[in-house]
Design an enzyme around this catalytic site. Structure first.
Site, mmCIF file in Angstrom:
data_model
loop_
_atom_site.group_PDB
_atom_site.id
_atom_site.type_symbol
_atom_site.label_atom_id
_atom_site.label_comp_id
_atom_site.label_asym_id
_atom_site.label_seq_id
_atom_site.Cartn_x
_atom_site.Cartn_y
_atom_site.Cartn_z
ATOM 1 N N CYS A 1 24.074 115.102 99.722
ATOM 2 C CA CYS A 1 25.100 114.892 98.694
ATOM 3 C C CYS A 1 26.158 115.983 98.763
ATOM 4 O O CYS A 1 27.357 115.708 98.759
ATOM 5 C CB CYS A 1 24.441 114.856 97.314
ATOM 6 S SG CYS A 1 25.572 114.411 95.978
ATOM 7 N N CYS A 2 25.725 117.247 98.844
ATOM 8 C CA CYS A 2 26.676 118.352 98.941
ATOM 9 C C CYS A 2 27.488 118.265 100.228
ATOM 10 O O CYS A 2 28.664 118.624 100.256
ATOM 11 C CB CYS A 2 25.941 119.690 98.884
ATOM 12 S SG CYS A 2 25.347 120.158 97.251
ATOM 13 N N CYS B 1 27.874 121.162 89.938
ATOM 14 C CA CYS B 1 27.938 119.778 89.475
ATOM 15 C C CYS B 1 27.023 119.582 88.267
ATOM 16 O O CYS B 1 25.964 120.217 88.168
ATOM 17 C CB CYS B 1 27.521 118.829 90.602
ATOM 18 S SG CYS B 1 28.696 118.762 91.968
ATOM 19 N N CYS C 1 23.210 118.918 88.662
ATOM 20 C CA CYS C 1 22.478 119.946 89.402
ATOM 21 C C CYS C 1 22.613 121.334 88.789
ATOM 22 O O CYS C 1 22.279 122.343 89.430
ATOM 23 C CB CYS C 1 22.960 119.984 90.851
ATOM 24 S SG CYS C 1 22.783 118.408 91.709
ATOM 25 N N CYS D 1 24.765 125.308 98.630
ATOM 26 C CA CYS D 1 25.213 123.948 98.919
ATOM 27 C C CYS D 1 25.773 123.826 100.323
ATOM 28 O O CYS D 1 26.025 122.733 100.799
ATOM 29 C CB CYS D 1 26.273 123.525 97.902
ATOM 30 S SG CYS D 1 27.729 124.581 97.926
#
Length: 243
Positions: free
Chosen positions: A115-116, A204, A207, A232
């Site tokens: 995702c990162c 985010c 997270c 990240c």
């Protein structure tokens, strides 16, 4: 780059100098220089840089998953400093494909790396491919496991290359969290209101969570993963073993 620049030599000679001295060095040597601002406590390095050069070029990463307070803070910073804040977004086709296949919360099961990679690393890599040097708000005390060896100046091996050398400045490397907040309070500069609710390290929304008293700030990031994984990838070089 306007003059010969040896990052290793300068990192040693500037190791004990003030953030302002490091920033002045950056402005002296580089025209194509950008500051990376996340909307967290790196407001301090932005304030310092702006006071040296009000024309400082600043970018931020909009992952699409930030807290509402962070978006509002970014706009406040834009207005307060009168800067043209460049907002970088993920490539929409890659993001759509990822969400379609994995859903919106796959990182809780599979880890935050993919995702990162889409929401942060790819846009950052795209931006850094166009610059000669960049400034971050990294501090050694942010994460003893991954940032304890951060130099004040370095050759960025993660995002640079032999064909495109990239210099990275970390003027706050020697600052503590206390130093940061003394600066914010003393000069009364704006800060993200999430800090008032126990959020220390802000990323985010899914997270990031507030930390309890005496917890380290990075414990509020990716809390379901091992401490050595709490990066990240924006500062991937931190994970390279230092001798």
């Amino acid at each position: 780059m306007t003059k010969t620049f040896d990052p290793a030599e300068l990192a040693e000679s500037y190791a004990g100098k003030s953030p302002q001295d490091i920033l002045k060095l950056a402005f002296e040597h580089f025209d194509n220089l950008w500051l990376s601002f996340s909307g967290a406590d790196d407001i301090v390095v932005l304030d310092m840089a702006w006071k040296i050069n009000p024309a400082i070029k600043v970018f931020t990463l909009d992952t699409g998953r930030l807290h509402p307070e962070t978006y509002q803070f970014l706009e406040k910073v834009r207005e307060h400093y009168g800067i043209a804040l460049e907002v970088l977004s993920p490539e929409h086709q890659a993001l759509e494909a990822y969400v379609k296949e994995k859903g919106l919360f796959d990182f809780y099961k599979s880890g935050h790396g993919e995702c990162c990679g889409i929401r942060k690393i790819a846009p950052l890599r795209r931006k850094l491919a166009t610059v000669d040097a960049w400034i971050t708000g990294q501090r050694r005390d942010q994460s003893p496991g991954t940032r304890s060896h951060v130099p004040v100046i370095e050759q960025d091996e993660a995002f640079g290359s032999e064909a495109h050398p990239l210099i990275k400045f970390n003027p706050l490397a020697n600052y503590s969290s206390e130093d940061v907040w003394n600066y914010i309070r003393m000069l009364e500069i704006p800060y993200n209101p999430l800090h008032e609710r126990g959020f220390v390290s802000i990323g985010c929304e899914p997270c990031t969570r507030a930390v309890l008293p005496n917890q380290h700030e990075r414990e509020g990031r990716w809390w379901w993963e091992e401490a050595t994984q709490k990066e990240c990838g924006l500062h991937a070089g931190n994970l390279i073993a230092k001798s």
